[in-house]
Scaffold this motif. Structure first.
Motif, PDB file in Angstrom:
ATOM      1  N   LEU A  28       0.826  -1.210   0.000  1.00 52.48           N
ATOM      2  CA  LEU A  28       0.000   0.000   0.000  1.00 52.48           C
ATOM      3  C   LEU A  28       0.858   1.257   0.000  1.00 52.48           C
ATOM      4  N   ILE A  29       1.838   1.328   0.899  1.00 53.43           N
ATOM      5  CA  ILE A  29       2.604   2.578   0.979  1.00 53.43           C
ATOM      6  C   ILE A  29       3.531   2.739  -0.230  1.00 53.43           C
ATOM      7  N   ASP A  30       3.944   1.624  -0.836  1.00 57.73           N
ATOM      8  CA  ASP A  30       4.700   1.735  -2.081  1.00 57.73           C
ATOM      9  C   ASP A  30       3.833   2.348  -3.186  1.00 57.73           C
ATOM     10  N   ARG A  31       2.568   1.919  -3.248  1.00 61.60           N
ATOM     11  CA  ARG A  31       1.652   2.496  -4.235  1.00 61.60           C
ATOM     12  C   ARG A  31       1.388   3.964  -3.928  1.00 61.60           C
ATOM     13  N   GLN A  32       1.287   4.278  -2.660  1.00 64.47           N
ATOM     14  CA  GLN A  32       1.016   5.666  -2.268  1.00 64.47           C
ATOM     15  C   GLN A  32       2.174   6.585  -2.673  1.00 64.47           C
ATOM     16  N   ARG A  33       3.382   6.080  -2.561  1.00 67.22           N
ATOM     17  CA  ARG A  33       4.515   6.897  -2.979  1.00 67.22           C
ATOM     18  C   ARG A  33       4.509   7.098  -4.492  1.00 67.22           C
ATOM     19  N   GLY A  34       4.198   6.025  -5.212  1.00 70.33           N
ATOM     20  CA  GLY A  34       4.273   6.114  -6.667  1.00 70.33           C
ATOM     21  C   GLY A  34       3.067   6.739  -7.321  1.00 70.33           C
ATOM     22  N   ALA A  35       1.865   6.472  -6.765  1.00 66.02           N
ATOM     23  CA  ALA A  35       0.652   6.904  -7.465  1.00 66.02           C
ATOM     24  C   ALA A  35      -0.328   7.640  -6.566  1.00 66.02           C
ATOM     25  N   GLY A  36       0.137   8.024  -5.376  1.00 67.75           N
ATOM     26  CA  GLY A  36      -0.750   8.730  -4.461  1.00 67.75           C
ATOM     27  C   GLY A  36      -0.878  10.204  -4.809  1.00 67.75           C
ATOM     28  N   VAL A  37      -1.426  10.964  -3.864  1.00 75.45           N
ATOM     29  CA  VAL A  37      -1.609  12.402  -4.057  1.00 75.45           C
ATOM     30  C   VAL A  37      -0.292  13.108  -3.752  1.00 75.45           C
ATOM     31  N   HIS A  38       0.318  13.712  -4.778  1.00 71.67           N
ATOM     32  CA  HIS A  38       1.599  14.404  -4.631  1.00 71.67           C
ATOM     33  C   HIS A  38       1.562  15.707  -5.418  1.00 71.67           C
ATOM     34  N   ARG A  39       2.414  16.616  -5.037  1.00 69.04           N
ATOM     35  CA  ARG A  39       2.460  17.910  -5.729  1.00 69.04           C
ATOM     36  C   ARG A  39       2.660  17.791  -7.239  1.00 69.04           C
TER      37      ARG A  39
END
Length: 611
Positions: A28-39
């Motif tokens: 989950l956190i790997d996906r969040q880093r790659g495809a989550g909400v980011h600037r």
């Protein structure tokens, strides 16, 4: 040093048990880093809203080429421990600019003070404030404007709530920043003496208020070793603080420089921003792993910390995909010696503890005995061994020195080879009354086994009234049921410490049993707490009747009603009392309704999230 075999065995069991959920969390956190909400993924309108009020930092945030730090703060100026945080965001922004970074207050979380609400109706909101804090932290970080986070919180439910929320954004490098304890006030022994005199009606409210005001007298954390200071100890054992930063008083140069060090460090452990590449990425979700959780348990046991963490540690672990239970903690308790005696387990408070060597000494002792995992991923360095360094100011600069080789006060701190007690002082009790925990660090060994008739209550005020009428002047096991998470939010029942202490001092055999909580500062009364399953859900405390003989035994781990088995099986449950309204308690009905058992952390949020 080779790991102690019990530590190795329990850790491996936790790793194996947690394997599917831990891997799902890491994915989950790997996906969040790659495809989550980011600037970089935001629209121009999103970004414009995010930096509109950033003043001098607006140009830097707009470029997207420097780290932007999200600050989640538990500041309020009513709660002494969190009052110092008022100026921290201004300081953090300055310290971030020194490293070419920026910082914004992402959001605030509530910070409830159990000291203010103790014995009041509002204490029934206390445990579930942790869920509210976790959700508030998630709201703050959900904006996606940040490449790292700093968490400003100290007290009972605040640190667990901040961690649970931040772990759902575990791809972000994250450091917790403490604000430190208030200086020592009225001696704890004198405070307790006045409290017991008040309970006996021998002094009035003016004398009691004077004593309490002399004890809790300024900005900073309360100085006894309850849940708040146990939080700080655990953050150091998990490598989530700058080393030695927990017990430095507010408002001095060292405190400020430790905050600066935390800000500078979080800029160094992020992933690449803009054209930069990361070479020391340390996301929170990887720092908090099975070994770090075991270290937190070990620290709790070695220092005689708060019983509330028998709830909070399973909940924090679950948020990271890790499953621990009371059996794990009980087995570790048998192997970890008690090397600290901090009030209420000793005479001195956390300021005396820090002066005796504090956490750097504790960490070094545990590592040298193979009783802590040194190879965890800390926020500050290569291993936990760097946590055994003491911060000092020399020539106006922050430097770190090795922990003292010997305790500077052996009434407060001792070595693993010569401990205060051969084990960690936490006991798992079980029997026909369910499963419960007991902290015996401050309980005289002659009182580790109590067998006496019960007096059964469903409200702590009923106990106080019975005490005043003299009805408890006898050998007695006081039972307060319908106090679990589902019943009324599982309030602490610390208000009962003084009257029960008076009874014990009169020479009576006294024990306390509840499906609620006692206090992070549980003291000299043998108390079987967090009884599970709770009476509200048909737990066996609901079968007890006044006069039943009950055995509470820390020696053998027993919690039993000495009632004929056939009669016990035939008994009906006591009627569940109505849930009271007022003081906002009705707003928490959904959390009570969906709550987990105490052994799983007593959380509604984690259960409903499928964690």
């Amino acid at each position: 040093m080779t790991l102690h075999p019990t530590l190795e065995k329990v850790t491996q069991r936790i790793i194996e048990r947690s394997s599917p959920t831990r891997q799902a969390y890491l994915d989950l956190i790997d996906r969040q880093r790659g495809a989550g909400v980011h600037r970089p993924n935001m629209s121009c309108g999103n970004l414009a809203h995010g930096f509109a009020a950033s003043g001098d930092d607006k140009k830097v945030i707009r470029t997207g080429k420097a780290m932007n730090i999200g600050i989640v703060t538990a500041y309020n100026d009513m709660l002494s421990a969190h009052q110092p945080y008022g100026r921290y965001p201004e300081q953090i922004k300055i310290f971030a600019r020194e490293k070419g970074a920026t910082a914004q207050v992402a959001g605030g979380v509530p910070a409830m003070c159990d000291g203010v609400t103790q014995g009041q109706d509002s204490m029934e909101l206390s445990l579930f404030s942790r869920d509210v804090i976790a959700m508030s932290t998630a709201v703050a970080l959900s904006h996606g404007m940040f490449e790292s986070a700093l968490l400003l919180g100290i007290c009972d439910k605040i640190v667990p709530g901040l961690l649970i929320g931040a772990l759902r954004f575990g791809h972000l490098p994250t450091i917790l920043i403490p604000a430190g304890p208030m200086p020592s006030g009225l001696a704890n022994k004198e405070k307790i003496r006045v409290r017991q005199l008040y309970a006996e009606g021998k002094v009035g409210e003016e004398e009691l208020l004077e004593a309490e005001s002399a004890s809790y007298h300024g900005a900073g954390t309360c100085t006894f070793f309850g849940t708040a200071n146990s939080n700080q100890m655990m953050m150091e054992m998990m490598g989530l603080h700058i080393p030695g930063s927990s017990f430095v008083n507010p408002g001095n140069k060292l405190r400020q420089e430790l905050t600066r060090a935390a800000v500078h460090r979080v800029t160094e452990i992020g992933w690449g921003v803009g054209d930069e590449s990361a070479d020391d990425y340390r996301p929170l979700g990887h720092c908090i792993d099975e070994k770090a959780i075991v270290n937190a348990v070990v620290g709790l046991l070695a220092t005689g910390g708060s019983t509330n963490h028998m709830l909070h540690l399973p909940a924090i672990a679950r948020a990271a995909g890790i499953a621990i239970d009371w059996d794990d903690m009980d087995e570790l308790s048998k192997a970890v010696p008690l090397i600290a005696a901090v009030y209420p387990n000793g005479a001195g408070d956390v300021n005396y503890f820090a002066a005796a060597g504090g956490m750097p000494f504790v960490i070094r002792e545990l590592l040298s005995a193979g009783l802590a995992h040194g190879d965890i991923r800390t926020v500050y360095g290569a291993s936990l061994a760097q946590g055994a360094l003491e911060p000092v100011i020399e020539n106006d600069e922050l430097v770190f020195k090795p922990a003292p080789v010997n305790s500077l006060d052996e009434t407060i701190l001792k070595t693993v080879a010569d401990p205060f007690q051969g084990d960690g002082g936490m006991r798992l009790l079980s029997g026909n009354l369910g499963r419960a925990t007991m902290k015996v660090s401050a309980v005289d060994k002659s009182r580790w086994t109590i067998e006496a008739p019960v007096a059964v209550f469903s409200d702590q005020n009923q106990v106080s009234e019975a005490f005043k009428r003299g009805e408890l002047d006898r050998d007695v096991v006081v039972v307060v049921r319908f106090q679990g998470p589902a019943a009324n939010g599982m309030p602490e029942l610390h208000k009962l410490t003084s009257p029960l202490g008076v009874l014990q001092d009169k020479g009576f055999k006294v024990a306390f049993v509840t499906d609620g909580r006692m206090s992070g500062a549980s003291g000299k009364i043998p108390s079987a707490i967090h009884c599970s399953p709770e009476a509200y859900h048909g737990g066996p405390l609901g079968k007890l009747r006044d006069g039943d003989m009950v055995r509470v035994c820390a020696e053998k781990g027993e919690l039993a009603a000495l009632v004929d088995a056939a009669e016990w099986d035939a008994r009906e449950q006591a009627e569940v009392p109505p849930v009271p309204l007022g003081t906002g308690r009705e707003l928490f009905a959904m959390l009570r309704h969906h709550s987990d058992p105490a052994e799983m952390g007593g959380s509604a949020m984690l259960k409903e999230a499928g964690l």
